[in-house]
Design a protein around this motif. Structure first.
Motif, PDB file in Angstrom:
ATOM      1  N   MET A  19      24.503   8.502   9.153  1.00 40.10           N
ATOM      2  CA  MET A  19      23.648   7.577   8.414  1.00 40.10           C
ATOM      3  C   MET A  19      24.438   6.824   7.351  1.00 40.10           C
ATOM      4  SD  MET A  19      20.275   8.424   6.064  1.00 40.10           S
ATOM      5  CE  MET A  19      21.175   9.470   4.916  1.00 40.10           C
ATOM      6  N   VAL A  20      25.271   7.547   6.615  1.00 41.83           N
ATOM      7  CA  VAL A  20      26.066   6.922   5.563  1.00 41.83           C
ATOM      8  C   VAL A  20      27.047   5.911   6.154  1.00 41.83           C
ATOM      9  CG1 VAL A  20      27.782   7.369   3.775  1.00 41.83           C
ATOM     10  CG2 VAL A  20      25.786   8.844   3.956  1.00 41.83           C
ATOM     11  N   SER A  21      27.681   6.278   7.273  1.00 49.77           N
ATOM     12  CA  SER A  21      28.655   5.368   7.870  1.00 49.77           C
ATOM     13  C   SER A  21      27.979   4.120   8.442  1.00 49.77           C
ATOM     14  CB  SER A  21      29.463   6.083   8.952  1.00 49.77           C
ATOM     15  OG  SER A  21      28.661   6.443  10.057  1.00 49.77           O
ATOM     16  N   LEU A  22      26.782   4.277   9.014  1.00 59.25           N
ATOM     17  CA  LEU A  22      26.050   3.111   9.523  1.00 59.25           C
ATOM     18  C   LEU A  22      25.640   2.184   8.389  1.00 59.25           C
ATOM     19  CD1 LEU A  22      23.795   4.708  12.288  1.00 59.25           C
ATOM     20  CD2 LEU A  22      25.739   3.157  12.631  1.00 59.25           C
ATOM     21  N   ALA A  23      25.239   2.762   7.272  1.00 61.61           N
ATOM     22  CA  ALA A  23      24.856   1.938   6.122  1.00 61.61           C
ATOM     23  C   ALA A  23      26.034   1.119   5.618  1.00 61.61           C
ATOM     24  CB  ALA A  23      24.311   2.822   5.006  1.00 61.61           C
ATOM     25  N   ALA A  24      27.239   1.661   5.733  1.00 61.47           N
ATOM     26  CA  ALA A  24      28.440   0.973   5.261  1.00 61.47           C
ATOM     27  C   ALA A  24      29.004  -0.003   6.279  1.00 61.47           C
ATOM     28  CB  ALA A  24      29.506   1.996   4.894  1.00 61.47           C
ATOM     29  N   ASP A  25      28.530   0.076   7.517  1.00 56.94           N
ATOM     30  CA  ASP A  25      29.025  -0.795   8.589  1.00 56.94           C
ATOM     31  C   ASP A  25      28.390  -2.182   8.456  1.00 56.94           C
ATOM     32  OD1 ASP A  25      29.658  -2.099  10.933  1.00 56.94           O
ATOM     33  OD2 ASP A  25      29.155  -0.416  12.238  1.00 56.94           O
ATOM     34  N   PRO A  26      29.180  -3.234   8.221  1.00 58.92           N
ATOM     35  CA  PRO A  26      28.596  -4.574   8.062  1.00 58.92           C
ATOM     36  C   PRO A  26      27.879  -5.077   9.303  1.00 58.92           C
ATOM     37  CG  PRO A  26      30.987  -4.701   8.237  1.00 58.92           C
ATOM     38  CD  PRO A  26      30.644  -3.248   8.097  1.00 58.92           C
ATOM     39  N   ASN A  27      28.143  -4.450  10.447  1.00 66.27           N
ATOM     40  CA  ASN A  27      27.437  -4.836  11.671  1.00 66.27           C
ATOM     41  C   ASN A  27      26.116  -4.091  11.842  1.00 66.27           C
ATOM     42  OD1 ASN A  27      29.528  -6.621  12.613  1.00 66.27           O
ATOM     43  ND2 ASN A  27      30.728  -4.785  13.129  1.00 66.27           N
ATOM     44  N   PHE A  28      25.813  -3.208  10.891  1.00 64.89           N
ATOM     45  CA  PHE A  28      24.572  -2.423  10.990  1.00 64.89           C
ATOM     46  C   PHE A  28      23.790  -2.434   9.682  1.00 64.89           C
ATOM     47  CE2 PHE A  28      21.729   1.096  11.551  1.00 64.89           C
ATOM     48  CZ  PHE A  28      21.541   1.193  12.916  1.00 64.89           C
ATOM     49  N   GLY A  29      24.423  -2.094   8.573  1.00 62.04           N
ATOM     50  CA  GLY A  29      23.759  -2.000   7.268  1.00 62.04           C
ATOM     51  C   GLY A  29      23.924  -3.268   6.477  1.00 62.04           C
ATOM     52  N   PRO A  30      23.574  -3.234   5.185  1.00 60.03           N
ATOM     53  CA  PRO A  30      23.016  -2.092   4.437  1.00 60.03           C
ATOM     54  C   PRO A  30      21.513  -1.939   4.663  1.00 60.03           C
ATOM     55  CG  PRO A  30      23.241  -3.973   2.987  1.00 60.03           C
ATOM     56  CD  PRO A  30      23.808  -4.391   4.309  1.00 60.03           C
ATOM     57  N   PHE A  31      20.997  -0.738   4.342  1.00 66.55           N
ATOM     58  CA  PHE A  31      19.572  -0.486   4.497  1.00 66.55           C
ATOM     59  C   PHE A  31      18.798  -1.062   3.315  1.00 66.55           C
ATOM     60  CE2 PHE A  31      21.439   3.270   6.773  1.00 66.55           C
ATOM     61  CZ  PHE A  31      21.156   2.785   8.044  1.00 66.55           C
ATOM     62  N   THR A  32      17.691  -1.691   3.620  1.00 62.68           N
ATOM     63  CA  THR A  32      16.869  -2.300   2.575  1.00 62.68           C
ATOM     64  C   THR A  32      15.455  -1.742   2.533  1.00 62.68           C
ATOM     65  OG1 THR A  32      16.259  -4.096   4.081  1.00 62.68           O
ATOM     66  CG2 THR A  32      18.175  -4.450   2.653  1.00 62.68           C
ATOM     67  N   LYS A  33      15.052  -1.073   3.603  1.00 63.29           N
ATOM     68  CA  LYS A  33      13.682  -0.547   3.668  1.00 63.29           C
ATOM     69  C   LYS A  33      13.740   0.862   4.227  1.00 63.29           C
ATOM     70  CE  LYS A  33       9.073  -1.620   5.508  1.00 63.29           C
ATOM     71  NZ  LYS A  33       8.289  -2.550   6.382  1.00 63.29           N
ATOM     72  N   MET A  34      13.270   1.830   3.432  1.00 64.70           N
ATOM     73  CA  MET A  34      13.337   3.228   3.834  1.00 64.70           C
ATOM     74  C   MET A  34      11.998   3.909   3.620  1.00 64.70           C
ATOM     75  SD  MET A  34      16.968   4.020   1.955  1.00 64.70           S
ATOM     76  CE  MET A  34      16.471   2.978   0.593  1.00 64.70           C
ATOM     77  N   SER A  35      11.797   4.971   4.376  1.00 67.73           N
ATOM     78  CA  SER A  35      10.618   5.817   4.173  1.00 67.73           C
ATOM     79  C   SER A  35      10.983   7.238   4.559  1.00 67.73           C
ATOM     80  CB  SER A  35       9.427   5.331   5.005  1.00 67.73           C
ATOM     81  OG  SER A  35       9.729   5.385   6.398  1.00 67.73           O
ATOM     82  N   GLY A  36      10.331   8.209   3.921  1.00 64.78           N
ATOM     83  CA  GLY A  36      10.623   9.597   4.222  1.00 64.78           C
ATOM     84  C   GLY A  36       9.521  10.518   3.765  1.00 64.78           C
ATOM     85  N   GLU A  37       9.353  11.628   4.493  1.00 67.46           N
ATOM     86  CA  GLU A  37       8.370  12.644   4.142  1.00 67.46           C
ATOM     87  C   GLU A  37       8.994  13.999   4.407  1.00 67.46           C
ATOM     88  OE1 GLU A  37       7.440  10.718   7.132  1.00 67.46           O
ATOM     89  OE2 GLU A  37       7.129   9.014   5.802  1.00 67.46           O
ATOM     90  N   ASN A  38       8.668  14.959   3.552  1.00 67.69           N
ATOM     91  CA  ASN A  38       9.167  16.313   3.765  1.00 67.69           C
ATOM     92  C   ASN A  38       8.198  17.308   3.146  1.00 67.69           C
ATOM     93  OD1 ASN A  38      11.041  18.133   4.823  1.00 67.69           O
ATOM     94  ND2 ASN A  38      12.183  18.281   2.902  1.00 67.69           N
ATOM     95  N   GLY A  39       7.829  18.309   3.914  1.00 67.52           N
ATOM     96  CA  GLY A  39       6.913  19.316   3.389  1.00 67.52           C
ATOM     97  C   GLY A  39       6.571  20.359   4.431  1.00 67.52           C
ATOM     98  N   PHE A  40       5.821  21.348   4.007  1.00 67.67           N
ATOM     99  CA  PHE A  40       5.291  22.365   4.903  1.00 67.67           C
ATOM    100  C   PHE A  40       3.994  22.888   4.298  1.00 67.67           C
ATOM    101  CE2 PHE A  40       7.779  24.739   1.847  1.00 67.67           C
ATOM    102  CZ  PHE A  40       7.065  25.899   1.636  1.00 67.67           C
ATOM    103  N   THR A  41       3.244  23.636   5.081  1.00 72.41           N
ATOM    104  CA  THR A  41       1.978  24.178   4.603  1.00 72.41           C
ATOM    105  C   THR A  41       2.233  25.516   3.901  1.00 72.41           C
ATOM    106  OG1 THR A  41       0.813  23.104   6.411  1.00 72.41           O
ATOM    107  CG2 THR A  41      -0.360  24.839   5.239  1.00 72.41           C
ATOM    108  N   MET A  42       1.935  25.543   2.617  1.00 70.50           N
ATOM    109  CA  MET A  42       2.154  26.737   1.797  1.00 70.50           C
ATOM    110  C   MET A  42       0.909  27.613   1.831  1.00 70.50           C
ATOM    111  SD  MET A  42       4.108  28.428  -0.404  1.00 70.50           S
ATOM    112  CE  MET A  42       5.289  27.342  -1.216  1.00 70.50           C
ATOM    113  N   PHE A  43       1.104  28.878   2.203  1.00 69.47           N
ATOM    114  CA  PHE A  43      -0.012  29.816   2.258  1.00 69.47           C
ATOM    115  C   PHE A  43       0.159  30.999   1.312  1.00 69.47           C
ATOM    116  CE2 PHE A  43      -0.274  27.959   6.614  1.00 69.47           C
ATOM    117  CZ  PHE A  43      -1.553  27.440   6.527  1.00 69.47           C
ATOM    118  N   THR A  44       1.402  31.263   0.882  1.00 72.51           N
ATOM    119  CA  THR A  44       1.664  32.471   0.100  1.00 72.51           C
ATOM    120  C   THR A  44       1.766  32.168  -1.386  1.00 72.51           C
ATOM    121  OG1 THR A  44       4.057  32.204   0.393  1.00 72.51           O
ATOM    122  CG2 THR A  44       2.885  33.543   2.020  1.00 72.51           C
TER     123      THR A  44
END
Length: 372
Positions: free
Chosen positions: A179-204
Motif C-alpha cells: 500500500m505504501v509503495s503504491l501510494a508513492a508510485d506516480p503511476n498509481f498514487g497519491p491517495f486522496t480518498k480513504m475509508s476504513g472500519e475496524n471492530g468486533f463484537t464485545m461480549f466479555t
C-alpha cells in the motif's frame, strides 16, 4: 522534545521490511577443524511484561522465530505464571520479576529489552520503570492514554539513553508495505480518498470495558489501526478531525466507554479518510483511491490471512508472522545504534489524533490538530 511529523518516510519504512544478511567470512582451520563460515548472530534478551493473550498467543511464538531476539525473562503479577514460563521456555527463575521488583532488572545484563504488554493505562508506568532500569522498551499500542503520558515516556527513555519503540506490527506486513509503495508510485498514487472500519463484537466484561484501565473504548483498541493505516497511506499527519459517537445499542453494557465512533480525518492537500470503529460489529476493512487507481483490503488488520485487491489486480504474499519481523527490525536498530523503525514519537502522534477524535466527538466541532 522531538515532535512527530510526516518524516516517517516510505524509504525508511520499506528499508526496515527486510534485514541485511550477516557478512560471510572465510573458513579457517584450527587444529584440523573447520571454523564456522559465519560469526554467531548476537541476540538481544527480551523480557515480556504482562503475560496475557497477546504475549502468550503472538509474541512468544514470534520470539521463537526471531533472528535477533530471545525470550530471557518475564515481568508478571503472578508468581505461578512466571514459574511456568521459566520452565517452559528455559530461562532461569532469577529472570522472573514482579511489577514491584522491576528496578532489579538493572542488575541483569541478560535482558536488554522489556516489551510492555499490559493494559493501556499502565503503559506509561511500566515503560518508565523499564527505562530507569536501563532497558530498551517496546510498548504495545496505543502508546498511552494521553499525550502527556507519552511525553513522560519519551523523556524517561531519552534520559536513560534507551530506545522506545511502539508495537506497530503492520509496518512490517508486506500487504501494508505494498500500500505504501503504491501510494508513492506516480503511476498509481497519491491517495486522496480513504475509508476504513475496524471492530468486533464485545461480549466479555474485561479491562477494555473500564475507562481507568483502557482510556476509552474501541477507538483505543481497534480504531487506532484505521488511524495508522490512513497516515501510512498518505505519508502525512491529519490536520483536522470531525467525529461523533454512535448511539449505544447496549448502554447497560457499555457504561464506561463508547460502543462505536465515526470520524473523518483531513490531510494536507485535501485528502480525507472516513473511519469507524465499534465493539458491536465484526469488520476490518480499508479502502484508498487516487486519480489513477484504487486498493481495497477486505481483510486489513488481522495477524494473518490479509487480502489486498487493486485496480491492477489482486496482490498476494506468502504467509509470515508480523510480530517476528517487527521484533527483529527493532532489535537490529538497537544493535546497529540506529533510530527505531516505529519510534515513540510515532505513538505520540497517534495519541494526538485520538485525543482530537474524542474532543471532536464530545464537542460536535471540527478540531484542528496540533502536534507540538
Amino acid at each position: 522534545m522531538n515532535t512527530p511529523s510526516s518524516w516517517i518516510s516510505r524509504r525508511r519504512f520499506i528499508r526496515n521490511s527486510s534485514l541485511a544478511a550477516s557478512a560471510a567470512v572465510l573458513a579457517q582451520r584450527l587444529w584440523g577443524a573447520d571454523a564456522p563460515a559465519t560469526p554467531p548472530v548476537k541476540k538481544l534478551g527480551v523480557a515480556l511484561l504482562g503475560l496475557g493473550g497477546y504475549a502468550t498467543g503472538q509474541l512468544q511464538p514470534a520470539l521463537a522465530e526471531t533472528k535477533f531476539c530471545e525470550l530471557r525473562g518475564v515481568v508478571t503479577g503472578s508468581p505461578d505464571k512466571g514459574t511456568a514460563w521459566s520452565k517452559k521456555f528455559n530461562f532461569p527463575a532469577k529472570n522472573i520479576y514482579s511489577y514491584d521488583s522491576m528496578a532489579q532488572l538493572a542488575d541483569n545484563p541478560a535482558i536488554d529489552v522489556v516489551y510492555v504488554v499490559t493494559p493501556n493505562a499502565l503503559h506509561a508506568e511500566h515503560t518508565i520503570k523499564a527505562a530507569k532500569a536501563g532497558k530498551h522498551v517496546i510498548c504495545e499500542k496505543p502508546m498511552a492514554c494521553s499525550v502527556a503520558d507519552c511525553d513522560k515516556m519519551l523523556a524517561a527513555c531519552k534520559s536513560a539513553q534507551r530506545s522506545l519503540s511502539i508495537g506497530y506490527r503492520l509496518h512490517f506486513d508486506p500487504y501494508h508495505q505494498k500500500m505504501v509503495s503504491l501510494a508513492a508510485d506516480p503511476n498509481f498514487g497519491p491517495f486522496t480518498k480513504m475509508s476504513g472500519e475496524n471492530g468486533f463484537t464485545m461480549f466479555t466484561d474485561q479491562w477494555r470495558m473500564h475507562h481507568p484501565l483502557s482510556g476509552g473504548g474501541p477507538l483505543m483498541d481497534m480504531g487506532i489501526y484505521v488511524v495508522h493505516a490512513a497516515c501510512m497511506a498518505t505519508n502525512a499527519n491529519p490536520i483536522a478531525i470531525t467525529a461523533k459517537e454512535i448511539p449505544k445499542t447496549r448502554p447497560e453494557f457499555f457504561k464506561d466507554v463508547e460502543e462505536a465512533l465515526d470520524w473523518t480525518m483531513e490531510f494536507p492537500g485535501g485528502a480525507t479518510a472516513v473511519c469507524q470503529t465499534s465493539y458491536s460489529k465484526n469488520y476490518g476493512h480499508f479502502h484508498a483511491e487516487s486519480a489513477k487507481g484504487w486498493l481495497d483490503f477486505p481483510i486489513a488488520f488481522n495477524y494473518n490471512g490479509l487480502r489486498l485487491n487493486t485496480s491492477t489486480g489482486p496482490v498476494t504474499f506468502p504467509p509470515m508472522r508480523q510480530q517476528a519481523a517487527h521484533l527483529d527490525a527493532i532489535a537490529r536498530s538497537i544493535l546497529d545504534k540506529k533510530d527505531s523503525p516505529t519510534p515513540g514519537e510515532l505513538g505520540r502522534r497517534d495519541m494526538v489524533i485520538i485525543e482530537g477524535i474524542y474532543q471532536a466527538a464530545a464537542s460536535g466541532q471540527r478540531v484542528e490538530l496540533k502536534y507540538a
